[in-house]
Design an enzyme around this catalytic site. Structure first.
Site, PDB file in Angstrom:
ATOM      1  N   PHE A  12       8.158  -2.704  -4.779  1.00  0.00           N
ATOM      2  CA  PHE A  12       8.299  -2.794  -6.732  1.00  0.00           C
ATOM      3  C   PHE A  12       7.552  -1.721  -7.483  1.00  0.00           C
ATOM      4  CE2 PHE A  12       6.345  -5.273 -10.564  1.00  0.00           C
ATOM      5  CZ  PHE A  12       6.978  -5.259 -11.467  1.00  0.00           C
ATOM      6  N   ALA A  81       0.323  -1.896  -0.320  1.00  0.00           N
ATOM      7  CA  ALA A  81      -0.936  -3.169  -0.098  1.00  0.00           C
ATOM      8  C   ALA A  81       0.022  -4.135   0.190  1.00  0.00           C
ATOM      9  CB  ALA A  81      -1.486  -3.171  -1.763  1.00  0.00           C
ATOM     10  N   THR A 129      -5.144  -4.607  -9.275  1.00  0.00           N
ATOM     11  CA  THR A 129      -5.647  -5.382 -10.006  1.00  0.00           C
ATOM     12  C   THR A 129      -7.128  -5.818 -10.391  1.00  0.00           C
ATOM     13  OG1 THR A 129      -5.143  -7.620  -9.678  1.00  0.00           O
ATOM     14  CG2 THR A 129      -6.082  -6.540  -8.100  1.00  0.00           C
ATOM     15  N   ASP A 130      -6.409  -6.524 -11.814  1.00  0.00           N
ATOM     16  CA  ASP A 130      -7.409  -7.129 -12.877  1.00  0.00           C
ATOM     17  C   ASP A 130      -8.330  -8.277 -12.325  1.00  0.00           C
ATOM     18  OD1 ASP A 130      -5.607  -8.504 -12.572  1.00  0.00           O
ATOM     19  OD2 ASP A 130      -5.237  -8.589 -15.356  1.00  0.00           O
ATOM     20  N   GLU A 131      -7.146  -8.562 -10.817  1.00  0.00           N
ATOM     21  CA  GLU A 131      -7.672  -9.900 -10.663  1.00  0.00           C
ATOM     22  C   GLU A 131      -8.870  -9.741  -9.734  1.00  0.00           C
ATOM     23  OE1 GLU A 131      -4.862 -12.216  -7.642  1.00  0.00           O
ATOM     24  OE2 GLU A 131      -3.186 -11.556  -9.089  1.00  0.00           O
ATOM     25  N   TYR A 155      -7.077 -11.892  -1.627  1.00  0.00           N
ATOM     26  CA  TYR A 155      -6.738 -10.772  -2.081  1.00  0.00           C
ATOM     27  C   TYR A 155      -7.262  -9.741  -2.809  1.00  0.00           C
ATOM     28  CZ  TYR A 155      -3.758  -7.886  -5.204  1.00  0.00           C
ATOM     29  OH  TYR A 155      -3.052  -6.821  -5.916  1.00  0.00           O
ATOM     30  N   LYS A 159      -8.520  -5.958  -2.634  1.00  0.00           N
ATOM     31  CA  LYS A 159      -8.244  -5.165  -3.278  1.00  0.00           C
ATOM     32  C   LYS A 159      -9.895  -4.506  -3.403  1.00  0.00           C
ATOM     33  CE  LYS A 159      -5.438  -2.998  -5.032  1.00  0.00           C
ATOM     34  NZ  LYS A 159      -3.937  -3.132  -4.273  1.00  0.00           N
TER      35      LYS A 159
HETATM   36  P1  NAD Z   1       4.936  -4.445  -3.338  1.00  0.00           P
HETATM   37  O1  NAD Z   1       4.549  -5.734  -2.228  1.00  0.00           O
HETATM   38  O2  NAD Z   1       6.378  -4.582  -3.617  1.00  0.00           O
HETATM   39  O3  NAD Z   1       4.993  -3.416  -1.857  1.00  0.00           O
HETATM   40  C1  NAD Z   1       4.194  -2.871  -1.811  1.00  0.00           C
HETATM   41  C2  NAD Z   1       4.558  -2.409  -0.446  1.00  0.00           C
HETATM   42  O4  NAD Z   1       3.516  -1.153   0.066  1.00  0.00           O
HETATM   43  C3  NAD Z   1       6.024  -2.805   0.190  1.00  0.00           C
HETATM   44  O5  NAD Z   1       7.081  -1.423  -0.126  1.00  0.00           O
HETATM   45  C4  NAD Z   1       5.761  -1.795   1.655  1.00  0.00           C
HETATM   46  O6  NAD Z   1       5.869  -2.026   2.749  1.00  0.00           O
HETATM   47  C5  NAD Z   1       4.377  -1.506   1.207  1.00  0.00           C
HETATM   48  N1  NAD Z   1       3.621  -1.523   2.815  1.00  0.00           N
HETATM   49  C6  NAD Z   1       2.494  -2.658   3.104  1.00  0.00           C
HETATM   50  N2  NAD Z   1       1.651  -2.122   4.067  1.00  0.00           N
HETATM   51  C7  NAD Z   1       1.999  -1.177   4.350  1.00  0.00           C
HETATM   52  C8  NAD Z   1       0.954  -0.093   4.801  1.00  0.00           C
HETATM   53  N3  NAD Z   1       0.394  -0.457   5.545  1.00  0.00           N
HETATM   54  N4  NAD Z   1       1.087   1.026   5.546  1.00  0.00           N
HETATM   55  C9  NAD Z   1       2.415   1.411   4.682  1.00  0.00           C
HETATM   56  N5  NAD Z   1       3.348   1.461   3.545  1.00  0.00           N
HETATM   57  C10 NAD Z   1       2.779  -0.419   3.192  1.00  0.00           C
HETATM   58  O7  NAD Z   1       3.118  -4.684  -3.701  1.00  0.00           O
HETATM   59  P2  NAD Z   1       3.463  -4.325  -5.472  1.00  0.00           P
HETATM   60  O8  NAD Z   1       3.932  -5.321  -6.545  1.00  0.00           O
HETATM   61  O9  NAD Z   1       4.650  -2.795  -5.691  1.00  0.00           O
HETATM   62  O10 NAD Z   1       2.311  -3.360  -5.480  1.00  0.00           O
HETATM   63  C11 NAD Z   1       1.928  -1.999  -5.539  1.00  0.00           C
HETATM   64  C12 NAD Z   1       0.529  -1.427  -6.430  1.00  0.00           C
HETATM   65  O11 NAD Z   1      -0.134  -2.652  -7.148  1.00  0.00           O
HETATM   66  C13 NAD Z   1      -0.184  -2.748  -4.781  1.00  0.00           C
HETATM   67  O12 NAD Z   1      -1.268  -1.920  -4.291  1.00  0.00           O
HETATM   68  C14 NAD Z   1      -0.900  -4.238  -5.427  1.00  0.00           C
HETATM   69  O13 NAD Z   1      -2.133  -4.673  -5.509  1.00  0.00           O
HETATM   70  C15 NAD Z   1      -0.829  -3.218  -7.171  1.00  0.00           C
HETATM   71  N6  NAD Z   1      -0.965  -4.299  -8.341  1.00  0.00           N
HETATM   72  C16 NAD Z   1      -0.180  -5.248  -8.392  1.00  0.00           C
HETATM   73  C17 NAD Z   1       0.376  -6.220  -9.402  1.00  0.00           C
HETATM   74  C18 NAD Z   1       1.522  -7.002  -9.769  1.00  0.00           C
HETATM   75  O14 NAD Z   1       2.124  -7.794 -10.667  1.00  0.00           O
HETATM   76  N7  NAD Z   1       2.535  -6.797  -8.833  1.00  0.00           N
HETATM   77  C19 NAD Z   1      -0.625  -6.530 -10.354  1.00  0.00           C
HETATM   78  C20 NAD Z   1      -1.463  -5.583  -9.851  1.00  0.00           C
HETATM   79  C21 NAD Z   1      -1.755  -4.498  -8.958  1.00  0.00           C
END
Ligand code: NAD
Length: 352
Positions: A12, A81, A129-131, A155, A159
């Protein structure tokens, strides 16, 4: 002109970042490294103007070293992740493997290629993340960069561990790292297990809207485009070794977000021609209201009550501020899902 490596770029936020970076830096080539788990999607970046996808795992240190060397890459933006809290509760192991061991493997590769060579300029930017800061009471001050870590879910614990590793590689080896801790993102290309797309698509198909607990858990909502601007500011103005909190300035109880989604769905049925034929099971298609689908369910185990971001540092040092208001950002996001059914429909039946 440069090559940059974006891990998790078929997910995403990473996918949005690939499009954002291509638009802002058309000369730069983006190499996406993504294992294409259930959350990764080729089609998210199929239309990217200057990017290619390498299907592979961040835990494959040899592959990452090869990419850094052969593609002459000096910038990594690390999104990859396992990201869904509910999944971490039912199965924590994948979170430890990817978020902790995977980040360590990536750091080892970066260290080996960047620090053993001619010591050229480089940057490893880690998305967190803020979590990691735990849960706030209603009157507590918002999380700042100096708030002690107190992660509560597998989770957030994974992180937190990855954040500490990133920090340690800077302190111990001199790797040039920055970290951003952001709040809940929303926007296009979000997998429909997360609150906003899940509730929107459920409302379109007349399915229950499952509300955890009393629905009064508070999150700060950050439009993904604003997040991308914040990451760009970290890369261009952030100081190695520093962390920055990135928020959306929209602290809201879940129930307010859910009410806003319901209102937007009902409004879309009034404004967009043909929706009643496309989604005949939606209450709004039969003259009803989406909020009739609200259903209270047992709360998530260990559910954090409130997160809030103090972004004074990012504002002062990076010039960051969110440009999207929540109501306008939500409307734009939901209209994107209406216009891009080809993207989300196949995900509803995908094996996870
Ligand atoms: P997501 O789950 O949509 O996407 C994660 C991507 O990582 C996927 O495309 C997946 O295929 C890939 N992936 C997973 N394991 C892998 C591996 N071992 N090797 C290579 N690729 C791998 O996540 P997101 O929501 O886009 O989040 C992205 C980052 O932002 C993460 O690190 C998450 O912790 C952080 N984050 C997200 C949010 C949120 O609201 N979505 C908030 C704070 C932080």
């Amino acid at each position: 002109m440069a090559n940059i490596l974006v891990t998790g770029g078929a997910g995403f936020i990473g996918g949005n970042f690939v499009h954002f970076w291509n638009a802002r830096n058309p000369e730069d080539h983006v190499v996406v490294l993504d294992a294409l788990t259930y959350a990764g999607n080729r089609s998210t970046i199929a239309g990217a103007t200057n990017a290619d996808l390498v299907e592979g795992d961040i835990r494959d240190q040899g592959l990452v070293e090869q990419l850094l060397r052969e593609r002459d890459i000096a910038t990594i933006v690390h999104f990859a992740a396992e990201s869904h809290v509910d999944r971490s509760i039912s199965g924590p192991d994948a979170f430890i493997d990817t978020n902790i061991l995977g980040t360590n493997s990536l750091l080892k590769a970066a260290r080996s290629v960047w620090l053993d060579g001619d010591g050229k300029e480089h940057r490893f930017h880690h998305i967190s993340t803020d979590e990691v800061f735990g849960s706030l009471g209603n009157d507590d001050p918002a999380f700042s960069e100096t708030t002690p870590y107190a992660p509560n879910s597998p989770y957030s614990a994974s992180k937190a561990a990855s954040d500490h590793l990133v920090r340690a590689y800077h302190h111990t080896y001199g790797l040039e790292v920055t970290t951003s801790n952001c709040s809940n993102n929303y926007g296009p290309y979000q997998y429909p297990e997360k609150l906003i797309p899940l509730f929107f698509l459920n409302a379109l198909s007349g399915k229950p809207l499952p509300i955890y607990g009393d629905g009064m858990n508070v999150r700060d909502w950050l439009h993904v485009e604003d997040h991308c601007c914040g990451i760009e500011a970290c890369l261009t103005k952030g100081q190695p070794g520093e962390t920055y909190n990135i928020g959306g300035g929209a602290e809201l109880p879940n129930m307010e977000v859910i009410d806003a989604i319901c209102r937007e769905v009902d409004r879309a049925f009034e404004e967009v021609a043909g929706l009643a034929e496309r989604y005949p099971d939606a209450p709004a298609a039969k003259g009803g209201k989406s909020d009739s689908l609200k259903t209270f369910v047992t709360d998530r185990a260990g559910h954090d009550r409130r997160y809030a971001i103090d972004e004074t540092k990012a504002r002062g040092e990076l010039g960051y501020s969110a440009a999207h208001g929540f109501d306008e950002g939500l409307r734009q996001t939901l209209r994107w899902y209406l216009d891009n059914e080809d993207w989300w429909r196949p995900l509803l039946t995908r094996e996870a």
